[in-house]
Motif scaffolding. Structure first.
Motif, PDB file in Angstrom:
ATOM      1  N   GLU A   1      20.789  38.715  27.069  1.00 20.24           N
ATOM      2  CA  GLU A   1      21.648  37.665  27.594  1.00 20.24           C
ATOM      3  C   GLU A   1      23.045  37.721  26.978  1.00 20.24           C
ATOM      4  OE1 GLU A   1      21.539  32.869  28.557  1.00 20.24           O
ATOM      5  OE2 GLU A   1      20.013  33.765  27.265  1.00 20.24           O
ATOM      6  N   ALA A   2      23.136  38.089  25.690  1.00 21.77           N
ATOM      7  CA  ALA A   2      24.446  38.158  25.041  1.00 21.77           C
ATOM      8  C   ALA A   2      25.345  39.195  25.709  1.00 21.77           C
ATOM      9  CB  ALA A   2      24.283  38.476  23.556  1.00 21.77           C
ATOM     10  N   GLN A   3      24.762  40.325  26.125  1.00 26.22           N
ATOM     11  CA  GLN A   3      25.545  41.359  26.791  1.00 26.22           C
ATOM     12  C   GLN A   3      25.937  40.916  28.204  1.00 26.22           C
ATOM     13  OE1 GLN A   3      23.121  44.880  26.485  1.00 26.22           O
ATOM     14  NE2 GLN A   3      23.688  45.260  24.365  1.00 26.22           N
ATOM     15  N   ALA A   4      25.031  40.209  28.884  1.00 25.53           N
ATOM     16  CA  ALA A   4      25.363  39.676  30.203  1.00 25.53           C
ATOM     17  C   ALA A   4      26.487  38.651  30.086  1.00 25.53           C
ATOM     18  CB  ALA A   4      24.126  39.051  30.840  1.00 25.53           C
ATOM     19  N   ASP A   5      26.415  37.805  29.064  1.00 24.04           N
ATOM     20  CA  ASP A   5      27.463  36.810  28.845  1.00 24.04           C
ATOM     21  C   ASP A   5      28.807  37.477  28.586  1.00 24.04           C
ATOM     22  OD1 ASP A   5      25.682  34.745  29.178  1.00 24.04           O
ATOM     23  OD2 ASP A   5      25.434  34.343  27.037  1.00 24.04           O
ATOM     24  N   GLU A   6      28.789  38.621  27.903  1.00 23.42           N
ATOM     25  CA  GLU A   6      30.028  39.345  27.645  1.00 23.42           C
ATOM     26  C   GLU A   6      30.627  39.879  28.946  1.00 23.42           C
ATOM     27  OE1 GLU A   6      33.282  40.780  25.758  1.00 23.42           O
ATOM     28  OE2 GLU A   6      31.739  39.439  24.950  1.00 23.42           O
ATOM     29  N   TYR A   7      29.752  40.382  29.833  1.00 16.88           N
ATOM     30  CA  TYR A   7      30.217  40.785  31.161  1.00 16.88           C
ATOM     31  C   TYR A   7      30.911  39.613  31.855  1.00 16.88           C
ATOM     32  CZ  TYR A   7      28.421  45.454  32.490  1.00 16.88           C
ATOM     33  OH  TYR A   7      28.234  46.799  32.645  1.00 16.88           O
ATOM     34  N   ASP A   8      30.244  38.456  31.833  1.00 22.91           N
ATOM     35  CA  ASP A   8      30.781  37.283  32.514  1.00 22.91           C
ATOM     36  C   ASP A   8      32.107  36.846  31.895  1.00 22.91           C
ATOM     37  OD1 ASP A   8      30.467  35.068  34.461  1.00 22.91           O
ATOM     38  OD2 ASP A   8      30.380  33.847  32.640  1.00 22.91           O
ATOM     39  N   LYS A   9      32.217  36.941  30.592  1.00 22.56           N
ATOM     40  CA  LYS A   9      33.464  36.585  29.917  1.00 22.56           C
ATOM     41  C   LYS A   9      34.602  37.494  30.380  1.00 22.56           C
ATOM     42  CE  LYS A   9      35.565  36.206  25.320  1.00 22.56           C
ATOM     43  NZ  LYS A   9      35.355  36.395  23.857  1.00 22.56           N
ATOM     44  N   GLN A  10      34.310  38.793  30.519  1.00 18.84           N
ATOM     45  CA  GLN A  10      35.344  39.725  30.972  1.00 18.84           C
ATOM     46  C   GLN A  10      35.750  39.431  32.406  1.00 18.84           C
ATOM     47  OE1 GLN A  10      33.931  43.711  30.297  1.00 18.84           O
ATOM     48  NE2 GLN A  10      33.700  43.419  28.092  1.00 18.84           N
ATOM     49  N   LEU A  11      34.765  39.088  33.253  1.00 16.79           N
ATOM     50  CA  LEU A  11      35.087  38.730  34.629  1.00 16.79           C
ATOM     51  C   LEU A  11      35.978  37.492  34.675  1.00 16.79           C
ATOM     52  CD1 LEU A  11      34.771  38.944  37.705  1.00 16.79           C
ATOM     53  CD2 LEU A  11      32.648  37.635  37.498  1.00 16.79           C
ATOM     54  N   GLU A  12      35.642  36.492  33.861  1.00 14.93           N
ATOM     55  CA  GLU A  12      36.434  35.264  33.835  1.00 14.93           C
ATOM     56  C   GLU A  12      37.870  35.556  33.413  1.00 14.93           C
ATOM     57  OE1 GLU A  12      35.931  30.654  32.324  1.00 14.93           O
ATOM     58  OE2 GLU A  12      34.775  32.237  31.352  1.00 14.93           O
ATOM     59  N   GLU A  13      38.047  36.445  32.435  1.00 16.00           N
ATOM     60  CA  GLU A  13      39.399  36.800  31.998  1.00 16.00           C
ATOM     61  C   GLU A  13      40.168  37.497  33.109  1.00 16.00           C
ATOM     62  OE1 GLU A  13      38.703  39.130  28.523  1.00 16.00           O
ATOM     63  OE2 GLU A  13      38.338  37.399  27.218  1.00 16.00           O
ATOM     64  N   LEU A  14      39.485  38.370  33.870  1.00 16.85           N
ATOM     65  CA  LEU A  14      40.131  39.060  34.983  1.00 16.85           C
ATOM     66  C   LEU A  14      40.560  38.070  36.064  1.00 16.85           C
ATOM     67  CD1 LEU A  14      37.820  42.190  35.380  1.00 16.85           C
ATOM     68  CD2 LEU A  14      40.215  42.193  34.673  1.00 16.85           C
ATOM     69  N   LEU A  15      39.699  37.093  36.335  1.00 16.38           N
ATOM     70  CA  LEU A  15      40.031  36.088  37.348  1.00 16.38           C
ATOM     71  C   LEU A  15      41.239  35.258  36.939  1.00 16.38           C
ATOM     72  CD1 LEU A  15      36.436  34.881  38.312  1.00 16.38           C
ATOM     73  CD2 LEU A  15      37.976  36.306  39.681  1.00 16.38           C
ATOM     74  N   LEU A  16      41.272  34.878  35.669  1.00 16.03           N
ATOM     75  CA  LEU A  16      42.407  34.103  35.176  1.00 16.03           C
ATOM     76  C   LEU A  16      43.692  34.913  35.252  1.00 16.03           C
ATOM     77  CD1 LEU A  16      40.775  32.354  32.074  1.00 16.03           C
ATOM     78  CD2 LEU A  16      41.521  31.255  34.203  1.00 16.03           C
ATOM     79  N   GLU A  17      43.595  36.195  34.910  1.00 17.65           N
ATOM     80  CA  GLU A  17      44.767  37.068  34.971  1.00 17.65           C
ATOM     81  C   GLU A  17      45.238  37.216  36.415  1.00 17.65           C
ATOM     82  OE1 GLU A  17      45.990  41.744  34.100  1.00 17.65           O
ATOM     83  OE2 GLU A  17      44.033  40.989  33.477  1.00 17.65           O
ATOM     84  N   TYR A  18      44.270  37.378  37.334  1.00 19.11           N
ATOM     85  CA  TYR A  18      44.635  37.556  38.730  1.00 19.11           C
ATOM     86  C   TYR A  18      45.270  36.296  39.300  1.00 19.11           C
ATOM     87  CZ  TYR A  18      44.435  38.760  43.640  1.00 19.11           C
ATOM     88  OH  TYR A  18      44.773  39.012  44.941  1.00 19.11           O
ATOM     89  N   GLU A  19      44.709  35.135  38.971  1.00 21.67           N
ATOM     90  CA  GLU A  19      45.259  33.873  39.464  1.00 21.67           C
ATOM     91  C   GLU A  19      46.695  33.679  38.986  1.00 21.67           C
ATOM     92  OE1 GLU A  19      42.588  30.873  38.189  1.00 21.67           O
ATOM     93  OE2 GLU A  19      41.016  31.423  39.608  1.00 21.67           O
ATOM     94  N   GLY A  20      46.984  34.161  37.778  1.00 25.80           N
ATOM     95  CA  GLY A  20      48.331  34.023  37.248  1.00 25.80           C
ATOM     96  C   GLY A  20      49.350  34.890  37.969  1.00 25.80           C
ATOM     97  N   LYS A  21      48.839  35.909  38.721  1.00 23.25           N
ATOM     98  CA  LYS A  21      49.730  36.806  39.446  1.00 23.25           C
ATOM     99  C   LYS A  21      49.641  36.588  40.948  1.00 23.25           C
ATOM    100  CE  LYS A  21      49.295  40.470  35.971  1.00 23.25           C
ATOM    101  NZ  LYS A  21      48.846  41.851  35.714  1.00 23.25           N
ATOM    102  N   ALA A  22      49.065  35.462  41.381  1.00 28.99           N
ATOM    103  CA  ALA A  22      48.867  35.207  42.805  1.00 28.99           C
ATOM    104  C   ALA A  22      50.204  35.143  43.531  1.00 28.99           C
ATOM    105  CB  ALA A  22      48.104  33.898  43.007  1.00 28.99           C
ATOM    106  N   GLY A  23      50.143  35.393  44.831  1.00 34.06           N
ATOM    107  CA  GLY A  23      51.348  35.419  45.650  1.00 34.06           C
ATOM    108  C   GLY A  23      52.051  34.078  45.707  1.00 34.06           C
TER     109      GLY A  23
END
Length: 225
Positions: free
Chosen positions: A82-104
């Motif tokens: 579960e800890a490794q799955a949570d790390e995956y999810d954390k990375q996805l969340e960071e990518l989403l936040l980064e993408y939202e900050g660059k939205a059109g």
């Protein structure tokens, strides 16, 4: 990546593998990311999957971790701790936040729409105000671009799937303010964050998504190829 054609289902789905698990190429040698038109659709899908993860399901138990991020559903195989799955999810969340900050620039587009709607009735043929369908298609286009990158033709296809006419979809794609080269770069980054691609394979995937060859090459080059 696949686009579905039935109401309430995910609109896109990407699968990835993890070298720490099996190598059969099945989706749950790693996990999947599914995107939906609404948070309600995403929630219904999550509830359905979570109902299948309990031990009372016996041999039919769905052995997956389920994570939700608004309109995005992230599923990871329980072959990982579960800890490794949570790390995956954390990375996805960071990518989403980064993408939202660059939205059109949706705010600028909507402001321009409002200006057109409140101008007088003395319009020439060249400055004719957009129709209701065109305005709504443009708003839908900007909503899609805030969630994920699209090619010009991919965005038109998605809008037509939503029952906008071809003319309305083209109007939205022409007026949404998207930089299609940058959309290709974002798509390339998204693919490379999920799985490995050769340069040629990445360009082919981007062209499959509707980017021109030049846009696909630009996307690859902006991500180190």
């Amino acid at each position: 990546m696949r686009r579905t054609k039935w109401e309430g289902a995910y609109i896109t789905k990407a699968s990835f593998s993890d070298a720490r698990m099996g190598q059969g190429g099945e989706p749950f040698d790693g996990g999947t990311i599914e995107t939906f038109l609404s948070e309600e659709d995403c929630g219904a899908r999550a509830e359905n999957l979570e109902s299948q993860t309990g031990p009372d399901m016996g041999a039919l138990q769905l052995k997956q971790y389920i994570y939700r991020h608004g309109k995005i559903l992230f599923r990871v195989s329980m072959e990982l701790p579960e800890a490794q799955a949570d790390e995956y999810d954390k990375q996805l969340e960071e990518l989403l936040l980064e993408y939202e900050g660059k939205a059109g620039p949706e705010e600028e587009t909507e402001a321009a729409e409002e200006t057109e709607m409140t101008e007088g009735t003395g319009e020439t043929e060249e400055t004719k105000a957009p129709t209701t369908g065109e305005r709504n298609a443009l708003k839908s286009a900007n909503q899609y671009l805030k969630v994920m990158p699209f090619s010009y033709t991919g965005l038109i296809d998605q809008l037509e799937y939503e029952k906008y006419s071809h003319e309305e979809a083209v109007y939205a794609a022409d007026n949404c303010g998207a930089d299609w080269n940058e959309q290709a770069a974002k798509s390339a980054k998204k693919y490379l964050d999920l799985m490995s691609f050769s340069r040629g394979g990445l360009i082919d995937q981007l062209e499959y998504e509707g980017y021109t060859h030049e846009q696909a090459v630009y996307g690859a080059e902006q991500n180190g190829y």
